[in-house]
Design a protein around this motif. Structure first.
Motif, PDB file in Angstrom:
ATOM      1  N   TYR A 142      15.575  19.406  -5.751  1.00 14.29           N
ATOM      2  CA  TYR A 142      16.020  20.508  -6.607  1.00 14.29           C
ATOM      3  C   TYR A 142      17.535  20.629  -6.555  1.00 14.29           C
ATOM      4  O   TYR A 142      18.139  20.670  -5.478  1.00 14.29           O
ATOM      5  CB  TYR A 142      15.370  21.807  -6.157  1.00 14.29           C
ATOM      6  CG  TYR A 142      15.678  22.977  -7.046  1.00 14.29           C
ATOM      7  CD1 TYR A 142      15.131  23.067  -8.318  1.00 14.29           C
ATOM      8  CD2 TYR A 142      16.532  23.988  -6.615  1.00 14.29           C
ATOM      9  CE1 TYR A 142      15.417  24.145  -9.142  1.00 14.29           C
ATOM     10  CE2 TYR A 142      16.818  25.073  -7.429  1.00 14.29           C
ATOM     11  CZ  TYR A 142      16.254  25.137  -8.694  1.00 14.29           C
ATOM     12  OH  TYR A 142      16.548  26.204  -9.504  1.00 14.29           O
ATOM     13  N   LYS A 352      11.196  28.462  -8.823  1.00 12.38           N
ATOM     14  CA  LYS A 352      12.105  27.646  -9.627  1.00 12.38           C
ATOM     15  C   LYS A 352      12.087  28.094 -11.088  1.00 12.38           C
ATOM     16  O   LYS A 352      13.127  28.118 -11.762  1.00 12.38           O
ATOM     17  CB  LYS A 352      11.725  26.163  -9.540  1.00 12.38           C
ATOM     18  CG  LYS A 352      12.033  25.511  -8.206  1.00 12.38           C
ATOM     19  CD  LYS A 352      11.904  23.996  -8.289  1.00 12.38           C
ATOM     20  CE  LYS A 352      10.526  23.514  -8.662  1.00 12.38           C
ATOM     21  NZ  LYS A 352      10.425  22.043  -8.696  1.00 12.38           N
ATOM     22  N   TRP A 353      10.910  28.429 -11.591  1.00  8.03           N
ATOM     23  CA  TRP A 353      10.782  28.881 -12.975  1.00  8.03           C
ATOM     24  C   TRP A 353      11.572  30.170 -13.197  1.00  8.03           C
ATOM     25  O   TRP A 353      12.240  30.331 -14.218  1.00  8.03           O
ATOM     26  CB  TRP A 353       9.301  29.093 -13.294  1.00  8.03           C
ATOM     27  CG  TRP A 353       8.997  29.494 -14.701  1.00  8.03           C
ATOM     28  CD1 TRP A 353       8.875  30.761 -15.187  1.00  8.03           C
ATOM     29  CD2 TRP A 353       8.763  28.628 -15.822  1.00  8.03           C
ATOM     30  NE1 TRP A 353       8.576  30.750 -16.527  1.00  8.03           N
ATOM     31  CE2 TRP A 353       8.495  29.441 -16.941  1.00  8.03           C
ATOM     32  CE3 TRP A 353       8.749  27.236 -15.977  1.00  8.03           C
ATOM     33  CZ2 TRP A 353       8.220  28.920 -18.201  1.00  8.03           C
ATOM     34  CZ3 TRP A 353       8.470  26.715 -17.231  1.00  8.03           C
ATOM     35  CH2 TRP A 353       8.211  27.545 -18.327  1.00  8.03           C
ATOM     36  N   ASN A 356      15.232  29.372 -13.644  1.00  9.58           N
ATOM     37  CA  ASN A 356      15.688  28.403 -14.637  1.00  9.58           C
ATOM     38  C   ASN A 356      16.548  29.070 -15.716  1.00  9.58           C
ATOM     39  O   ASN A 356      16.665  30.299 -15.784  1.00  9.58           O
ATOM     40  CB  ASN A 356      14.518  27.612 -15.239  1.00  9.58           C
ATOM     41  CG  ASN A 356      13.611  28.425 -16.154  1.00  9.58           C
ATOM     42  OD1 ASN A 356      14.014  29.426 -16.748  1.00  9.58           O
ATOM     43  ND2 ASN A 356      12.363  27.993 -16.264  1.00  9.58           N
ATOM     44  N   GLN A 357      17.154  28.252 -16.558  1.00 13.66           N
ATOM     45  CA  GLN A 357      18.087  28.773 -17.549  1.00 13.66           C
ATOM     46  C   GLN A 357      17.420  29.715 -18.549  1.00 13.66           C
ATOM     47  O   GLN A 357      17.930  30.801 -18.828  1.00 13.66           O
ATOM     48  CB  GLN A 357      18.755  27.617 -18.299  1.00 13.66           C
ATOM     49  CG  GLN A 357      19.803  28.082 -19.297  1.00 13.66           C
ATOM     50  CD  GLN A 357      20.278  26.965 -20.217  1.00 13.66           C
ATOM     51  OE1 GLN A 357      19.484  26.128 -20.649  1.00 13.66           O
ATOM     52  NE2 GLN A 357      21.575  26.942 -20.500  1.00 13.66           N
TER      53      GLN A 357
END
Length: 450
Positions: A142, A352-353, A356-357
């Motif tokens: 990551y 992580k989700w 995210n951007q």
């Protein structure tokens, strides 16, 4: 921040090049974890065509953020059919108490939101509640280079990361204003670059404060300053002061600089009478057009939904104080994994989700604050807003976070609120009460880490 002690939650304005490159390449060493914690990197429990989905429980707040979490959970499940997110959301006023009950019973969810200001994030990391993410970051390869360096520094504890940064902002640094009221009273809009002073703000507030119906009572105020400690810090730093020393071990609330900032805010309410005191202020005074300017954070932009077509909203940085700087403070909210989760890999996919951007852009669009990534703050979906750009400029010059070094943020908050109430109500002069309050805060800071 590997050299930082476990008592310290302070972070520097940046990280060393070596440490940042090490983090960006996911080159952490393995963290020492309790034997009962499942090893990261194990095969996903929900893998395989016939496997039942892995259920990941998640705790967050209700409201705008809760709605956002629900929407992002459904989108995540579409992309990750082997994982189901079960949201368990609590009202803001009950959230921390609910979390303490769940922790006491070891029934807490796999993942959860927490906050920097309360001290709970670093307290949970210090107590082993949170899973150190070093090994997961390495095994998932990551890239941490997508985040603001300040976010990584703030998320670290004793040399490890215990969360991924979800959202961030530069504090209660916005001076929002009613463009119509300013124009009607012959006032130019304050400078978007923040090059104005406390005295300039007072002049504006004086013009805007009026008895509009001639009954002898002020019914339109010029300014609504924040009264919480983190709003006060903006005034304090503009004056060259702080509330805590760098390590969070000493109260500086009664320092000359911070006391002068408290006196200025007090005078807005009780000497110049251009700001409502707590007993004068009612809900929605600003959005209804009865206050000309108001201090708030990035989230103040959501006022437009309640303002409707009454007036156009503007915002600039809070003014410079006697020190010649605009006060600010870096803040972030983390997404964490419980150290006892039986599904750390699946939990990490969810975390992580959240980091995210797209998630970072959507939470800003929903009325909260943007994700902790430059590619979120600089995205065209957000930069089309002039107010967003005001806060973006502050983000790239933001001053560092400081809080209690023993993680007793909630105790500090309560002591501050109770101690400052008589001042904000006008029952006590700041110089008479602040030294006593500072001593009480010092007693809290002198306690062992919680």
């Amino acid at each position: 921040m590997g050299a930082d002690s476990e008592e310290t939650i302070m972070f520097r304005a940046g990280v060393s090049r070596r440490k940042f490159l090490q983090w960006s390449g996911a080159g952490f060493g393995a963290a020492a974890l309790a034997a009962c914690v499942p090893a990261p990197g194990a095969p996903a429990a929900g893998s395989g065509a016939d496997a039942e989905p892995v259920v990941i429980r998640f705790h967050g707040r209700t409201g705008v953020q809760g709605d956002h979490f629900i929407e992002r959970a459904r989108a995540f499940e579409e992309e990750n059919p082997g994982i189901t997110i079960k949201e368990e959301l609590f009202p803001h006023a009950e959230y921390h108490q609910k979390m303490e009950v769940l922790l006491a019973g070891q029934t807490i969810g796999d993942t959860f939101w927490t906050v920097l200001l309360s001290g709970l994030y670093h307290r949970y990391a210090n107590q082993g509640v949170l899973l150190a993410l070093d090994d997961l970051i390495a095994s998932h390869e990551y890239d941490l280079g997508v985040f603001f360096p300040e976010s990584l520094d703030a998320a670290s504890h004793a040399g490890s990361l215990y969360s991924l940064p979800w959202i961030c902002h530069p504090g209660r640094v916005g001076c929002y204003y009613n463009k119509q009221l300013l124009a009607d009273n012959g006032l130019e809009e304050p400078p978007a670059d923040g090059d104005w002073t406390f005295e300039d703000l007072l002049e504006y507030a004086t013009v805007l404060t009026q008895d509009t119906d001639g009954d002898g009572q002020i019914d339109q105020f010029g300014m609504q300053p924040g009264r919480d400690p983190w709003s006060l810090l903006v005034w304090s730093r503009g004056s060259g002061g702080e509330i805590f020393d760098e390590e969070g071990k000493t109260s500086l609330l009664d320092s000359e600089e911070t006391l002068s900032a408290i006196r200025f805010v007090y005078d807005l309410m009780h000497t110049h009478n251009v700001a409502p005191s707590p007993d004068q202020q009612t809900a929605d005074m600003f959005v209804s057009g009865r206050i000309g300017m108001a201090q708030s954070g990035y989230w103040g932009q959501s006022w437009v939904n309640r303002i409707g077509d009454r007036f156009e909203l503007g915002a600039v940085p809070m003014p410079k104080g006697p020190a010649g700087i605009n006060g600010s403070m870096y803040e972030f909210d983390p997404a964490c994994i419980w150290a006892g989760s039986e599904h750390p890999d699946e939990a990490f996919e969810w975390v992580k989700w959240l980091a995210n951007q797209e998630t970072g852009i959507r939470i800003a669009e929903a009325g909260s604050v943007p994700g902790s990534r430059p590619d979120v703050w600089e995205h065209e979906r957000l930069t089309k807003s002039p107010i967003h750009n005001v806060f973006t400029n502050i983000m790239y010059n933001v001053l560092p976070y400081r809080g209690p070094g023993n993680f007793r943020g909630l105790e500090f908050r309560d002591a501050y609120s109770n101690g400052m109430d008589p001042i904000w109500l006008g029952n006590e002069e700041p110089e008479n009460l602040v030294p006593e309050l500072s001593a009480k805060i010092q007693e809290i800071l002198d306690k062992p880490a919680s």
